[in-house]
Design a protein around this motif. Structure first.
Motif, PDB file in Angstrom:
ATOM      1  N   ARG A   2       0.823  -1.210   0.000  1.00 53.90           N
ATOM      2  CA  ARG A   2       0.000   0.000   0.000  1.00 53.90           C
ATOM      3  C   ARG A   2       0.852   1.252   0.000  1.00 53.90           C
ATOM      4  O   ARG A   2       0.539   2.209  -0.700  1.00 53.90           O
ATOM      5  CB  ARG A   2      -0.930   0.011   1.202  1.00 53.90           C
ATOM      6  CG  ARG A   2      -2.051  -0.951   1.063  1.00 53.90           C
ATOM      7  CD  ARG A   2      -2.979  -0.855   2.229  1.00 53.90           C
ATOM      8  NE  ARG A   2      -3.396  -2.210   2.546  1.00 53.90           N
ATOM      9  CZ  ARG A   2      -3.705  -2.639   3.722  1.00 53.90           C
ATOM     10  NH1 ARG A   2      -3.662  -1.825   4.742  1.00 53.90           N
ATOM     11  NH2 ARG A   2      -4.063  -3.871   3.921  1.00 53.90           N
ATOM     12  N   PHE A   6       0.806   4.109  -2.965  1.00 55.89           N
ATOM     13  CA  PHE A   6       0.517   5.521  -2.746  1.00 55.89           C
ATOM     14  C   PHE A   6       1.715   6.392  -3.109  1.00 55.89           C
ATOM     15  O   PHE A   6       1.546   7.517  -3.552  1.00 55.89           O
ATOM     16  CB  PHE A   6       0.051   5.768  -1.314  1.00 55.89           C
ATOM     17  CG  PHE A   6      -1.334   5.231  -1.061  1.00 55.89           C
ATOM     18  CD1 PHE A   6      -2.418   5.673  -1.804  1.00 55.89           C
ATOM     19  CD2 PHE A   6      -1.554   4.271  -0.100  1.00 55.89           C
ATOM     20  CE1 PHE A   6      -3.692   5.176  -1.596  1.00 55.89           C
ATOM     21  CE2 PHE A   6      -2.822   3.772   0.131  1.00 55.89           C
ATOM     22  CZ  PHE A   6      -3.894   4.222  -0.622  1.00 55.89           C
ATOM     23  N   VAL A  32      -7.182   4.603 -10.077  1.00 56.20           N
ATOM     24  CA  VAL A  32      -8.255   5.011  -9.163  1.00 56.20           C
ATOM     25  C   VAL A  32      -8.968   3.777  -8.626  1.00 56.20           C
ATOM     26  O   VAL A  32      -9.248   3.679  -7.422  1.00 56.20           O
ATOM     27  CB  VAL A  32      -9.248   5.961  -9.872  1.00 56.20           C
ATOM     28  CG1 VAL A  32     -10.515   6.138  -9.062  1.00 56.20           C
ATOM     29  CG2 VAL A  32      -8.604   7.301 -10.142  1.00 56.20           C
ATOM     30  N   THR A  35      -6.778   1.929  -6.116  1.00 62.00           N
ATOM     31  CA  THR A  35      -6.742   2.680  -4.862  1.00 62.00           C
ATOM     32  C   THR A  35      -8.027   2.469  -4.065  1.00 62.00           C
ATOM     33  O   THR A  35      -7.989   2.275  -2.844  1.00 62.00           O
ATOM     34  CB  THR A  35      -6.531   4.181  -5.144  1.00 62.00           C
ATOM     35  OG1 THR A  35      -5.330   4.336  -5.909  1.00 62.00           O
ATOM     36  CG2 THR A  35      -6.430   4.974  -3.860  1.00 62.00           C
ATOM     37  N   ALA A  36      -9.165   2.493  -4.747  1.00 63.84           N
ATOM     38  CA  ALA A  36     -10.439   2.246  -4.059  1.00 63.84           C
ATOM     39  C   ALA A  36     -10.483   0.826  -3.490  1.00 63.84           C
ATOM     40  O   ALA A  36     -10.965   0.623  -2.366  1.00 63.84           O
ATOM     41  CB  ALA A  36     -11.600   2.465  -5.022  1.00 63.84           C
ATOM     42  N   LEU A  39      -8.384   0.705  -0.344  1.00 60.58           N
ATOM     43  CA  LEU A  39      -9.103   1.314   0.775  1.00 60.58           C
ATOM     44  C   LEU A  39     -10.191   0.376   1.297  1.00 60.58           C
ATOM     45  O   LEU A  39     -10.399   0.271   2.499  1.00 60.58           O
ATOM     46  CB  LEU A  39      -9.714   2.649   0.348  1.00 60.58           C
ATOM     47  CG  LEU A  39      -8.739   3.814   0.266  1.00 60.58           C
ATOM     48  CD1 LEU A  39      -9.430   5.036  -0.318  1.00 60.58           C
ATOM     49  CD2 LEU A  39      -8.178   4.132   1.631  1.00 60.58           C
ATOM     50  N   TRP A  40     -10.882  -0.286   0.381  1.00 64.75           N
ATOM     51  CA  TRP A  40     -11.918  -1.248   0.781  1.00 64.75           C
ATOM     52  C   TRP A  40     -11.293  -2.351   1.643  1.00 64.75           C
ATOM     53  O   TRP A  40     -11.823  -2.701   2.692  1.00 64.75           O
ATOM     54  CB  TRP A  40     -12.579  -1.843  -0.453  1.00 64.75           C
ATOM     55  CG  TRP A  40     -13.608  -2.878  -0.118  1.00 64.75           C
ATOM     56  CD1 TRP A  40     -13.391  -4.167   0.268  1.00 64.75           C
ATOM     57  CD2 TRP A  40     -15.019  -2.706  -0.116  1.00 64.75           C
ATOM     58  NE1 TRP A  40     -14.584  -4.806   0.485  1.00 64.75           N
ATOM     59  CE2 TRP A  40     -15.606  -3.930   0.268  1.00 64.75           C
ATOM     60  CE3 TRP A  40     -15.852  -1.634  -0.430  1.00 64.75           C
ATOM     61  CZ2 TRP A  40     -16.965  -4.116   0.350  1.00 64.75           C
ATOM     62  CZ3 TRP A  40     -17.214  -1.830  -0.339  1.00 64.75           C
ATOM     63  CH2 TRP A  40     -17.761  -3.049   0.054  1.00 64.75           C
ATOM     64  N   ALA A  53     -15.648   4.992   1.812  1.00 67.55           N
ATOM     65  CA  ALA A  53     -14.299   5.375   1.377  1.00 67.55           C
ATOM     66  C   ALA A  53     -14.040   4.977  -0.071  1.00 67.55           C
ATOM     67  O   ALA A  53     -13.497   5.756  -0.854  1.00 67.55           O
ATOM     68  CB  ALA A  53     -13.258   4.743   2.291  1.00 67.55           C
ATOM     69  N   ALA A  54     -14.425   3.761  -0.442  1.00 67.91           N
ATOM     70  CA  ALA A  54     -14.207   3.305  -1.815  1.00 67.91           C
ATOM     71  C   ALA A  54     -15.054   4.102  -2.801  1.00 67.91           C
ATOM     72  O   ALA A  54     -14.571   4.503  -3.869  1.00 67.91           O
ATOM     73  CB  ALA A  54     -14.521   1.817  -1.932  1.00 67.91           C
ATOM     74  N   THR A  57     -13.614   7.629  -3.086  1.00 67.13           N
ATOM     75  CA  THR A  57     -12.366   7.587  -3.850  1.00 67.13           C
ATOM     76  C   THR A  57     -12.647   7.470  -5.345  1.00 67.13           C
ATOM     77  O   THR A  57     -12.026   8.166  -6.148  1.00 67.13           O
ATOM     78  CB  THR A  57     -11.493   6.411  -3.386  1.00 67.13           C
ATOM     79  OG1 THR A  57     -11.206   6.584  -2.004  1.00 67.13           O
ATOM     80  CG2 THR A  57     -10.210   6.334  -4.174  1.00 67.13           C
ATOM     81  N   CYS A  58     -13.569   6.605  -5.722  1.00 65.74           N
ATOM     82  CA  CYS A  58     -13.919   6.455  -7.140  1.00 65.74           C
ATOM     83  C   CYS A  58     -14.505   7.754  -7.698  1.00 65.74           C
ATOM     84  O   CYS A  58     -14.107   8.213  -8.769  1.00 65.74           O
ATOM     85  CB  CYS A  58     -14.908   5.314  -7.339  1.00 65.74           C
ATOM     86  SG  CYS A  58     -14.173   3.696  -7.259  1.00 65.74           S
ATOM     87  N   GLY A  61     -11.750  10.520  -7.645  1.00 70.25           N
ATOM     88  CA  GLY A  61     -10.645  10.197  -8.546  1.00 70.25           C
ATOM     89  C   GLY A  61     -11.041  10.301 -10.014  1.00 70.25           C
ATOM     90  O   GLY A  61     -10.332  10.913 -10.817  1.00 70.25           O
TER      91      GLY A  61
END
Length: 68
Positions: A2, A6, A32, A35-36, A39-40, A53-54, A57-58, A61
């Motif tokens: 992770r 990032f 994107v 990354t989602a 986070l999930w 959060a996911a 982020t989507c 992003g």
């Protein structure tokens, strides 16, 4: 992984917008989505937080890629 992900995202922050062409747009959208997903997975024990959060982020992003 992770932290590495990032770090890569921070390094290439402005290179993958939709105005950069189809190939770069596909890479940006994939970034994107990955990354989602990360986070999930990080928040999977608290499902409402993971979904929020996911989704955020989507939305942010892909919105950023569209106007970049």
């Amino acid at each position: 992984m992770r932290i590495t992900w990032f770090a890569w995202l921070a390094k290439h922050f402005g290179e993958y917008g939709y105005s950069e062409g189809l190939w770069r747009a596909a890479i940006g959208t994939g970034a994107v989505l990955v990354t989602a997903a990360l986070l999930w997975l990080a928040l999977h024990r608290n499902r409402p937080a993971a979904v929020a959060a996911a989704g955020l982020t989507c939305a942010l992003g892909i919105g950023w890629l569209a106007f970049h």
